[in-house]
Scaffold this active site. Sequence first.
Site, mmCIF file in Angstrom:
data_model
loop_
_atom_site.group_PDB
_atom_site.id
_atom_site.type_symbol
_atom_site.label_atom_id
_atom_site.label_comp_id
_atom_site.label_asym_id
_atom_site.label_seq_id
_atom_site.Cartn_x
_atom_site.Cartn_y
_atom_site.Cartn_z
ATOM 1 N N PHE A 119 0.935 -1.441 0.604
ATOM 2 C CA PHE A 119 0.364 0.405 -0.365
ATOM 3 C C PHE A 119 0.508 1.669 -0.125
ATOM 4 C CE2 PHE A 119 1.066 -0.382 4.692
ATOM 5 C CZ PHE A 119 0.732 0.802 4.690
ATOM 6 N N LYS A 121 -1.137 -7.172 -9.046
ATOM 7 C CA LYS A 121 -1.966 -7.221 -8.117
ATOM 8 C C LYS A 121 -2.233 -5.626 -7.293
ATOM 9 C CE LYS A 121 -2.606 -8.692 -4.639
ATOM 10 N NZ LYS A 121 -3.578 -7.146 -3.874
ATOM 11 N N GLU A 128 -5.045 -3.778 -2.398
ATOM 12 C CA GLU A 128 -6.006 -3.817 -2.178
ATOM 13 C C GLU A 128 -5.868 -2.223 -1.513
ATOM 14 O OE1 GLU A 128 -4.833 -6.168 -0.967
ATOM 15 O OE2 GLU A 128 -5.845 -6.951 0.640
ATOM 16 N N SER A 149 5.164 -6.846 3.838
ATOM 17 C CA SER A 149 5.227 -7.505 4.811
ATOM 18 C C SER A 149 7.203 -9.161 5.054
ATOM 19 C CB SER A 149 4.315 -6.894 6.005
ATOM 20 O OG SER A 149 3.237 -8.410 5.008
ATOM 21 N N CYS A 184 9.608 1.512 3.430
ATOM 22 C CA CYS A 184 10.441 0.709 3.702
ATOM 23 C C CYS A 184 11.924 0.736 4.198
ATOM 24 C CB CYS A 184 10.159 -0.798 3.027
ATOM 25 S SG CYS A 184 11.166 -0.558 1.436
ATOM 26 N N GLU A 187 9.062 -3.281 13.328
ATOM 27 C CA GLU A 187 8.439 -2.858 12.739
ATOM 28 C C GLU A 187 6.845 -1.853 13.240
ATOM 29 O OE1 GLU A 187 7.711 -3.838 8.626
ATOM 30 O OE2 GLU A 187 8.422 -1.922 7.196
HETATM 31 P P1 NAD Z 1 1.427 -6.286 3.335
HETATM 32 O O1 NAD Z 1 2.229 -7.906 3.695
HETATM 33 O O2 NAD Z 1 0.025 -6.200 4.126
HETATM 34 O O3 NAD Z 1 0.995 -6.664 1.470
HETATM 35 C C1 NAD Z 1 1.200 -6.886 0.412
HETATM 36 C C2 NAD Z 1 0.449 -7.299 -0.569
HETATM 37 O O4 NAD Z 1 0.509 -8.520 0.413
HETATM 38 C C3 NAD Z 1 -0.847 -6.817 -1.150
HETATM 39 O O5 NAD Z 1 -1.100 -6.731 -2.150
HETATM 40 C C4 NAD Z 1 -1.901 -7.965 -0.129
HETATM 41 O O6 NAD Z 1 -3.030 -7.725 -0.667
HETATM 42 C C5 NAD Z 1 -1.252 -8.919 0.215
HETATM 43 N N1 NAD Z 1 -1.259 -9.424 1.144
HETATM 44 C C6 NAD Z 1 -1.775 -9.314 2.491
HETATM 45 N N2 NAD Z 1 -2.187 -10.274 3.587
HETATM 46 C C7 NAD Z 1 -2.224 -12.162 2.962
HETATM 47 C C8 NAD Z 1 -1.643 -13.073 2.924
HETATM 48 N N3 NAD Z 1 -2.303 -13.497 4.387
HETATM 49 N N4 NAD Z 1 -1.499 -14.089 1.657
HETATM 50 C C9 NAD Z 1 -1.090 -13.301 0.103
HETATM 51 N N5 NAD Z 1 -1.351 -12.500 0.528
HETATM 52 C C10 NAD Z 1 -1.342 -11.512 0.725
HETATM 53 O O7 NAD Z 1 1.604 -5.413 3.369
HETATM 54 P P2 NAD Z 1 1.488 -4.122 3.460
HETATM 55 O O8 NAD Z 1 1.240 -3.577 4.517
HETATM 56 O O9 NAD Z 1 0.611 -3.281 1.734
HETATM 57 O O10 NAD Z 1 2.824 -3.259 2.969
HETATM 58 C C11 NAD Z 1 3.876 -2.636 4.141
HETATM 59 C C12 NAD Z 1 4.881 -3.476 3.841
HETATM 60 O O11 NAD Z 1 5.519 -3.453 2.763
HETATM 61 C C13 NAD Z 1 5.646 -3.041 5.598
HETATM 62 O O12 NAD Z 1 6.430 -3.990 6.186
HETATM 63 C C14 NAD Z 1 7.028 -2.161 4.835
HETATM 64 O O13 NAD Z 1 8.889 -2.671 4.936
HETATM 65 C C15 NAD Z 1 6.748 -3.244 3.261
HETATM 66 N N6 NAD Z 1 7.480 -2.840 2.033
HETATM 67 C C16 NAD Z 1 8.708 -3.152 2.231
HETATM 68 C C17 NAD Z 1 10.040 -2.968 0.783
HETATM 69 C C18 NAD Z 1 10.883 -2.937 0.765
HETATM 70 O O14 NAD Z 1 11.573 -2.007 -0.876
HETATM 71 N N7 NAD Z 1 11.650 -3.755 0.932
HETATM 72 C C19 NAD Z 1 8.965 -1.323 -0.373
HETATM 73 C C20 NAD Z 1 7.629 -1.315 0.681
HETATM 74 C C21 NAD Z 1 7.196 -1.799 0.867
#
Ligand code: NAD
Length: 490
Positions: A155, A179, A182, A232, A287, A381
């Site tokens: 997001f 994808k 959401e 994450s 991140c 985090e």
């Molecule tokens: P998230 O892991 O909740 O969601 C990421 C994606 O995974 C979304 O598209 C979501 O729909 C999907 N998803 C969520 N739950 C799922 C599940 N149980 N099974 C399969 N898919 C699922 O992450 P977020 O809250 O959208 O983003 C924030 C996180 O992303 C933070 O931890 C941040 O550090 C990390 N991030 C990392 C980088 C990097 O380069 N390392 C860059 C940006 C964000």
Amino acid sequence: MEVQTLKYPAIRNYVGGSPAEAAGAASMEVFSPITGAVISTVPLSSAAALDAAVVAAKAAFPAWSATPIKERVQIFYRYKTLLERDMKALADLVREENGKTYDEARAEVEKAIELTEFACSMPQLIQGEFLEVSKGVEARAERKPLGVVASIAPFNFPNMVPHWTIPNAIVLGNTMILKPSELVPLSAVKIAELLKEAGLPDGVLNIVNGDREIVEAICDHPDIQAVSFVGSTKIAKVVYVRATSNLKRCVALGGAKNHLMVLPDAHPEMTASNVAASMSGCAGQRCMAGSTMVGVGAVDGIVAKIVEEAKKIVVGQNLGSVISKAAKDRIEQHIAEAEAAGAKVLLDGRNAVVTGHEDGYYVGATVIDYVTPDMRIAQEEVFGPVLAIMRTNTLDEALAIENANPYGNAAAVFTSSGSSARYVMDHANAGMIGVNIGVPVPREPFSFGGWGDSKFGACDITGKSSIEFWTQLKKTTTKWNPESRVNWMS
Ligand code: NAD
């Protein structure tokens, strides 16, 4: 009864160059975190919707991959000018769905432009190799696309993170399923529209909206060759294991806990403004955020200046909202727990309210001193505009704290000593290191990717390293020399 129309039309999938209904899918409300109002809806697609998108991507692959790369990049040259033309509209969308400030949203689109420029240099970068390996026998190696690939986004950067993958993967000849998160599905629609306007053939980029079900279906789909994921650590691990167990390539970027090590010889004003900006930019939802500072020795003066700088960061002005009510509650809980555990809250951003946006999800800039490594705020985090400060006597102790955490995205040192800087560059276990830089994002052509629990998989997601991820090598040995047995190889 009056039917309320939402600010944005209901989001639809995008398949074969046109908006597509996700038949039978449930839908979810999309909120603006600035106001807390519902602004659209997003379908939670089923695996059947993914199938339709993969069929379109697979059908587009033969013609797209057979198009010379010099022609493929022309579309992205045009696309870059469209991003510039529509900069304000794109930044407004990011601001509205994610809650960051307009300047932060604009910077995200500017970064998307830089990523597109890099993709336009691919013809120069992927020139193949060729050698006469024996008398009259020639070997060549060429980079070939993989086929249908997928990109799963988080997001926090609705526009930039899709551009980490779309331009490079597509210019290199792949067709793609995107994808989006959401929580922020609006920007992707506009990206697809602009790519179509730039001349991208139908089916080369497809968008399937949804949540867990669609991510799992992507990992399982037999016609998807590679999966990139950003989100994450918990989900990155699940995606990496599931995609690779289905024999796909996968690079999965996860969360982070980045330490900023501040030495007493650091430039006070520069350090203070850098640290404050690192922890609070994009409301701490990066991140690369420097969420934890380790003060080495006598740094009280610098800490005082950091608090002064943090006070200039005002919610609703130069500090945007966090993504959701749940995120606000989680961040405030972290602050409360740290305080209860004995840390000292120097600046408290809890209960922030922005006049006119009372239902927005705001947390003010927060600085907490005397955090200890055993506290939850030092380990997890937080993903909010919160700086947790720990204190040590030596640089080695600071490095030990940084290196003990399982993540390895970024680490930075603030110092005027070249040898201290070099020591951190050599000894910090992180993929991206900053020296007097609080957000050490490697710009193109350098690649983005952390170590440890911040990234699973061999390649980085952007820059030159991503070329390896999005392509496979074809090695050909030729002989047009009628002589045979000139030597053992001919
Ligand atoms: P998230 O892991 O909740 O969601 C990421 C994606 O995974 C979304 O598209 C979501 O729909 C999907 N998803 C969520 N739950 C799922 C599940 N149980 N099974 C399969 N898919 C699922 O992450 P977020 O809250 O959208 O983003 C924030 C996180 O992303 C933070 O931890 C941040 O550090 C990390 N991030 C990392 C980088 C990097 O380069 N390392 C860059 C940006 C964000």
